[in-house]
Design a protein around this motif. Structure first.
Motif, PDB file in Angstrom:
ATOM      1  N   LEU A   6       0.867  -1.259   0.064  1.00 31.88           N
ATOM      2  CA  LEU A   6       0.127   0.052   0.063  1.00 31.88           C
ATOM      3  C   LEU A   6       1.031   1.312   0.007  1.00 31.88           C
ATOM      4  CD1 LEU A   6      -3.017  -0.933   2.456  1.00 31.88           C
ATOM      5  CD2 LEU A   6      -2.993  -0.803  -0.102  1.00 31.88           C
ATOM      6  N   TRP A   7       2.098   1.202   0.556  1.00 31.60           N
ATOM      7  CA  TRP A   7       2.810   2.334   0.627  1.00 31.60           C
ATOM      8  C   TRP A   7       3.165   2.746  -0.817  1.00 31.60           C
ATOM      9  CZ3 TRP A   7       4.659   5.990   3.756  1.00 31.60           C
ATOM     10  CH2 TRP A   7       5.750   6.674   3.590  1.00 31.60           C
ATOM     11  N   GLN A   8       3.608   1.399  -1.838  1.00 33.55           N
ATOM     12  CA  GLN A   8       4.112   1.884  -2.995  1.00 33.55           C
ATOM     13  C   GLN A   8       2.786   2.093  -3.992  1.00 33.55           C
ATOM     14  OE1 GLN A   8       6.231  -1.937  -3.832  1.00 33.55           O
ATOM     15  NE2 GLN A   8       8.082  -1.062  -2.656  1.00 33.55           N
ATOM     16  N   ASN A   9       1.783   1.252  -3.785  1.00 32.31           N
ATOM     17  CA  ASN A   9       0.498   1.595  -4.537  1.00 32.31           C
ATOM     18  C   ASN A   9      -0.557   1.647  -3.773  1.00 32.31           C
ATOM     19  OD1 ASN A   9       1.694   0.651  -7.365  1.00 32.31           O
ATOM     20  ND2 ASN A   9       2.247  -1.295  -5.947  1.00 32.31           N
ATOM     21  N   PRO A  10      -1.005   2.867  -3.175  1.00 33.43           N
ATOM     22  CA  PRO A  10      -2.290   3.105  -2.507  1.00 33.43           C
ATOM     23  C   PRO A  10      -3.696   2.573  -3.283  1.00 33.43           C
ATOM     24  CG  PRO A  10      -0.938   4.980  -2.492  1.00 33.43           C
ATOM     25  CD  PRO A  10      -0.166   4.002  -3.522  1.00 33.43           C
ATOM     26  N   ASP A  11      -4.251   2.022  -2.374  1.00 36.92           N
ATOM     27  CA  ASP A  11      -5.702   1.703  -2.885  1.00 36.92           C
ATOM     28  C   ASP A  11      -6.698   1.904  -1.820  1.00 36.92           C
ATOM     29  OD1 ASP A  11      -7.780  -0.077  -3.686  1.00 36.92           O
ATOM     30  OD2 ASP A  11      -6.383  -1.674  -4.624  1.00 36.92           O
ATOM     31  N   ASN A  12      -7.911   2.417  -2.207  1.00 31.63           N
ATOM     32  CA  ASN A  12      -8.912   2.887  -1.199  1.00 31.63           C
ATOM     33  C   ASN A  12      -9.723   1.906  -0.849  1.00 31.63           C
ATOM     34  OD1 ASN A  12      -8.364   5.597  -0.802  1.00 31.63           O
ATOM     35  ND2 ASN A  12      -9.194   6.124  -2.902  1.00 31.63           N
ATOM     36  N   LYS A  13      -9.357   0.738  -1.581  1.00 27.35           N
ATOM     37  CA  LYS A  13     -10.335  -0.674  -1.182  1.00 27.35           C
ATOM     38  C   LYS A  13      -9.418  -1.881  -0.442  1.00 27.35           C
ATOM     39  CE  LYS A  13     -14.310   0.605  -3.272  1.00 27.35           C
ATOM     40  NZ  LYS A  13     -15.433   0.748  -2.345  1.00 27.35           N
ATOM     41  N   LYS A  14      -8.287  -1.428   0.098  1.00 26.78           N
ATOM     42  CA  LYS A  14      -7.409  -2.200   0.785  1.00 26.78           C
ATOM     43  C   LYS A  14      -6.930  -1.648   2.042  1.00 26.78           C
ATOM     44  CE  LYS A  14      -6.028  -5.094  -3.200  1.00 26.78           C
ATOM     45  NZ  LYS A  14      -4.688  -5.376  -4.071  1.00 26.78           N
ATOM     46  N   THR A  15      -6.641  -2.346   2.887  1.00 22.04           N
ATOM     47  CA  THR A  15      -6.062  -1.839   4.228  1.00 22.04           C
ATOM     48  C   THR A  15      -5.080  -2.641   5.108  1.00 22.04           C
ATOM     49  OG1 THR A  15      -6.774  -0.774   6.526  1.00 22.04           O
ATOM     50  CG2 THR A  15      -7.946  -2.851   5.377  1.00 22.04           C
ATOM     51  N   ALA A  16      -4.013  -2.026   5.681  1.00 25.12           N
ATOM     52  CA  ALA A  16      -2.936  -2.775   6.395  1.00 25.12           C
ATOM     53  C   ALA A  16      -3.438  -2.348   7.921  1.00 25.12           C
ATOM     54  CB  ALA A  16      -1.735  -2.448   6.115  1.00 25.12           C
ATOM     55  N   ARG A  17      -4.272  -1.700   8.403  1.00 25.41           N
ATOM     56  CA  ARG A  17      -4.636  -1.351   9.645  1.00 25.41           C
ATOM     57  C   ARG A  17      -4.942  -2.299  10.777  1.00 25.41           C
ATOM     58  NH1 ARG A  17      -1.755   3.313   9.602  1.00 25.41           N
ATOM     59  NH2 ARG A  17      -2.658   5.041   8.446  1.00 25.41           N
ATOM     60  N   LEU A  18      -5.617  -3.313  10.375  1.00 22.38           N
ATOM     61  CA  LEU A  18      -5.975  -4.381  11.197  1.00 22.38           C
ATOM     62  C   LEU A  18      -4.747  -5.323  11.359  1.00 22.38           C
ATOM     63  CD1 LEU A  18      -9.380  -6.042  10.912  1.00 22.38           C
ATOM     64  CD2 LEU A  18      -8.431  -4.213  12.470  1.00 22.38           C
ATOM     65  N   SER A  19      -3.873  -5.525  10.587  1.00 22.07           N
ATOM     66  CA  SER A  19      -2.643  -6.216  10.486  1.00 22.07           C
ATOM     67  C   SER A  19      -1.680  -5.415  11.466  1.00 22.07           C
ATOM     68  CB  SER A  19      -1.968  -6.329   9.286  1.00 22.07           C
ATOM     69  OG  SER A  19      -2.911  -7.096   8.371  1.00 22.07           O
ATOM     70  N   GLU A  20      -1.534  -4.062  11.189  1.00 20.06           N
ATOM     71  CA  GLU A  20      -0.880  -3.108  11.970  1.00 20.06           C
ATOM     72  C   GLU A  20      -1.253  -3.173  13.639  1.00 20.06           C
ATOM     73  OE1 GLU A  20      -0.745   1.771  13.003  1.00 20.06           O
ATOM     74  OE2 GLU A  20      -0.814   0.991  10.906  1.00 20.06           O
ATOM     75  N   PHE A  21      -2.578  -3.206  13.816  1.00 23.58           N
ATOM     76  CA  PHE A  21      -3.199  -3.306  15.321  1.00 23.58           C
ATOM     77  C   PHE A  21      -2.825  -4.718  15.891  1.00 23.58           C
ATOM     78  CE2 PHE A  21      -7.180  -4.395  17.847  1.00 23.58           C
ATOM     79  CZ  PHE A  21      -6.892  -3.534  18.961  1.00 23.58           C
ATOM     80  N   GLY A  22      -3.125  -5.726  15.075  1.00 23.57           N
ATOM     81  CA  GLY A  22      -2.438  -7.113  15.663  1.00 23.57           C
ATOM     82  C   GLY A  22      -1.139  -7.172  15.980  1.00 23.57           C
ATOM     83  N   GLU A  23      -0.045  -6.366  14.964  1.00 21.18           N
ATOM     84  CA  GLU A  23       1.120  -6.565  15.408  1.00 21.18           C
ATOM     85  C   GLU A  23       1.437  -5.624  16.873  1.00 21.18           C
ATOM     86  OE1 GLU A  23       2.872  -4.716  11.778  1.00 21.18           O
ATOM     87  OE2 GLU A  23       2.479  -6.721  10.704  1.00 21.18           O
ATOM     88  N   MET A  24       0.634  -4.561  17.015  1.00 17.72           N
ATOM     89  CA  MET A  24       0.569  -3.982  18.246  1.00 17.72           C
ATOM     90  C   MET A  24       0.531  -4.519  19.483  1.00 17.72           C
ATOM     91  SD  MET A  24       1.336  -0.891  19.672  1.00 17.72           S
ATOM     92  CE  MET A  24       1.197  -0.489  21.412  1.00 17.72           C
ATOM     93  N   ILE A  25      -0.660  -5.482  19.356  1.00 17.28           N
ATOM     94  CA  ILE A  25      -1.226  -6.495  20.434  1.00 17.28           C
ATOM     95  C   ILE A  25       0.195  -7.498  20.648  1.00 17.28           C
ATOM     96  CG2 ILE A  25      -2.770  -8.267  21.308  1.00 17.28           C
ATOM     97  CD1 ILE A  25      -4.695  -6.907  19.864  1.00 17.28           C
ATOM     98  N   ARG A  26       0.713  -7.901  19.688  1.00 15.30           N
ATOM     99  CA  ARG A  26       1.692  -8.953  19.847  1.00 15.30           C
ATOM    100  C   ARG A  26       2.844  -8.415  20.431  1.00 15.30           C
ATOM    101  NH1 ARG A  26       0.555 -10.468  14.531  1.00 15.30           N
ATOM    102  NH2 ARG A  26       2.796 -10.475  13.644  1.00 15.30           N
ATOM    103  N   SER A  27       3.398  -7.190  19.769  1.00 15.16           N
ATOM    104  CA  SER A  27       4.475  -6.404  20.443  1.00 15.16           C
ATOM    105  C   SER A  27       4.151  -5.998  21.704  1.00 15.16           C
ATOM    106  CB  SER A  27       4.627  -5.190  19.593  1.00 15.16           C
ATOM    107  OG  SER A  27       6.208  -4.500  19.909  1.00 15.16           O
ATOM    108  N   ALA A  28       3.122  -5.605  22.143  1.00 14.34           N
ATOM    109  CA  ALA A  28       2.737  -5.089  23.619  1.00 14.34           C
ATOM    110  C   ALA A  28       3.070  -6.140  24.517  1.00 14.34           C
ATOM    111  CB  ALA A  28       1.137  -4.882  23.716  1.00 14.34           C
ATOM    112  N   PHE A  29       2.836  -7.465  24.172  1.00 16.84           N
ATOM    113  CA  PHE A  29       3.430  -8.641  25.067  1.00 16.84           C
ATOM    114  C   PHE A  29       4.711  -9.179  24.821  1.00 16.84           C
ATOM    115  CE2 PHE A  29      -1.496  -9.257  25.314  1.00 16.84           C
ATOM    116  CZ  PHE A  29      -1.390  -9.192  26.536  1.00 16.84           C
ATOM    117  N   GLY A  30       5.301  -8.491  23.959  1.00 17.74           N
ATOM    118  CA  GLY A  30       6.712  -8.977  23.947  1.00 17.74           C
ATOM    119  C   GLY A  30       7.117  -9.662  22.997  1.00 17.74           C
TER     120      GLY A  30
END
Length: 527
Positions: free
Chosen positions: A335-359
């Motif tokens: 998405l950084w290289q090819n933005p698309d209004n019909k796609k998202t990486a936000r939930l993946s980012e959020f899931g990574e945040m949860i995993r990282s928060a637990f170390g």
């Protein structure tokens, strides 16, 4: 050097560059505007006795799926995936502007897509005595039988106040409810503005709306605080605080609010509700810099920077259940290289945040383990998420409604098949994980999700954990006839995960059919 090291180095350099770019954008954006929050000094005219109890805040982790949040995209289309899951809060409304570089302010960021706002203010005073609700934070055993109405907040006039440097002309003297004397004040946000920017929402009580309606702008002479919280603080009201799905929507709203307002570190959280403590607070504590209940403050407290997070009901995770949100998960790099209004990486980012928060390392690719036998085939974790009886809140009888009436039989059949050598699979093995989440810490639940190649389960709140699943995880949901709901199919779609469903004619599954379906999924993974 192994062949994987150059690829890992590239990913690390990419994330370092992306986070550096975000910091540059953030500081450039905030230094160019008249942002009083950058100046920690408070006007000397204010009657202040500082007694700061805040602690050091946790930094944001480096997340592979992270994309910048501020400033928001220009000309963002209403109904875009970023509008739903990211920074669609593009319309800024200032209800109180600072009269000096050190003055107070209050503003909201409105989303045309979600029809909700994220609000924030500087020098916001909370008066706990004017919030009618139970204390909150008690042990469950201490409050058995307590009614829900006692736990949800009722905001009286002046429950929150913001200091305003202005002459007394234009103010009216209001009698304080629940206390003697009077104060020079005015209502900060009128009903017309509330209806436009903080709408009632899909539930009878929209507590953020009621909270904002209670805010009074008071003159500096009447703004007195003995206790200050200097660091940014999220004010969060929870409804379904013991249900994992609804709590995940609250986590997501709090995370989005932190990012939209450009907080440089993870904020503290104050619960503006009177719920008792639950196991889910373990994740609240991991995600943020600390949690506290509003009624734990024995007297009025002032927040240097307060952020009001919308209800979890206002997020796309909940609104998507009744309205079509046609978004597909995609990698942040793409998405950084090819933005698309019909796609998202936000939930993946959020899931990574949860995993990282637990170390847990979010950059690690799940690798298959080698079995202890002489066979050289790989082994995949297959997690079976179980539903068990448990006591969730004072009004809960400790029983969960059966979504799969023969769950034990299905699990035992899977276990026997695996112990017999996973008949029908020749290129890999299976480690069947018994997901008894009611008996596991939140950290261990997230660990089990992260390590799973396949997640199986009947429709139930525990399956919401798939928000933390890694990109190459396969979801297999067993759907009884009474619970044909889209929760987990949608989350899988929004994360870009492979999803399979077995629809039952009733609430009983044929164990052989479940094994056959799992066998088919494992073969698609190279087994």
């Amino acid at each position: 050097m192994s062949k994987r090291n150059p690829q890992i180095l590239k990913i690390f350099l990419y994330m370092l560059l992306l986070n550096s770019l975000f910091l540059c954008i953030y500081f450039a954006f905030h230094s160019s505007s008249s942002s009083p929050e950058q100046n920690p000094n408070f006007p000397l005219r204010f009657h202040v006795s500082v007694n700061n109890h805040s602690a050091t805040q946790k930094p944001w982790p480096i997340l592979p799926s992270y994309l910048p949040w501020t400033p928001p995209q220009k000309n963002l289309p209403t109904g875009s995936c970023e509008g739903y899951f990211g920074n669609g809060f593009t319309r800024r409304v200032d209800f109180l502007r600072p009269r000096t570089s050190k003055g107070s302010w209050f503003r909201c960021f409105y989303s045309e897509t979600l029809h909700s706002s994220i609000c924030e203010g500087r020098n916001l005073r909370m008066v706990p005595d004017r919030i009618v609700m139970s204390k909150g934070g008690e042990k469950l055993e201490e409050v058995m039988g307590r009614k829900e109405e006692e736990e949800l907040p009722e905001f009286r006039e002046g429950a929150f106040e913001v200091a305003e440097e202005v002459s007394r002309l234009g103010f009216k003297r209001n009698r304080r409810i629940g206390g003697g004397g009077s104060v020079i004040s005015r209502r900060l946000v009128n009903d017309e503005m509330l209806n436009e920017y903080i709408q009632q929402g899909g539930i009878d009580r929209h507590t953020m709306r009621d909270l904002v309606a209670s805010i009074r702008a008071v003159g500096t002479e009447d703004f007195v605080c003995e206790e200050w919280v200097e660091e940014p603080t999220l004010l969060v009201t929870r409804f379904e605080y013991a249900n994992l799905f609804h709590t995940v929507t609250d986590w997501y709203s709090a995370y989005v609010s932190s990012r939209v307002t450009g907080l440089p570190n993870r904020p503290h959280v104050v619960f503006i509700d009177g719920h008792c403590t639950t196991q889910l607070e373990e994740t609240w504590t991991a995600l943020f810099s600390g949690i506290r209940y509003a009624k734990n403050f024995s007297k009025p407290v002032c927040f240097r920077h307060a952020i009001l997070a919308p209800l979890g009901y206002e997020t796309a995770l909940f609104k998507g259940l009744t309205g079509e949100i046609n978004c597909n998960g995609e990698s942040a790099q793409s998405l950084w290289q090819n933005p698309d209004n019909k796609k998202t990486a936000r939930l993946s980012e959020f899931g990574e945040m949860i995993r990282s928060a637990f170390g847990f390392p979010v950059n690690r690719h799940r690798s298959s383990e080698k079995p202890s036998s002489s066979s050289s085939s790989s082994v995949h974790n297959v997690l079976f998420v179980r539903r068990e009886d448990y006591l969730a809140h004072p009004r809960h009888g400790g029983k969960v409604q059966s979504r799969l009436s023969n769950e034990e039989e299905v699990f035992d059949s899977l276990h026997h098949w695996v112990e017999s050598g996973s008949i029908g699979l020749t290129k890999c093995g299976i480690n069947l994980v018994n997901g008894l989440f009611a008996h596991m810490s939140m950290k261990n639940q997230v660990r089990a999700i992260q390590d799973a190649s396949v997640i199986i389960g009947a429709h139930g709140a525990g399956m919401t954990h798939i928000v933390s699943a890694t990109p190459n995880t396969t979801i297999f949901e067993i759907v009884s006839v009474e619970f044909q709901r889209p929760h987990f199919e949608l989350i899988a779609k929004w994360k870009g995960l492979e999803y399979h469903a077995m629809h039952l004619a009733n609430s009983r599954a044929d164990p052989t059919a479940v094994i056959d379906k799992l066998k088919e999924i494992m073969k698609s993974l190279g087994c």
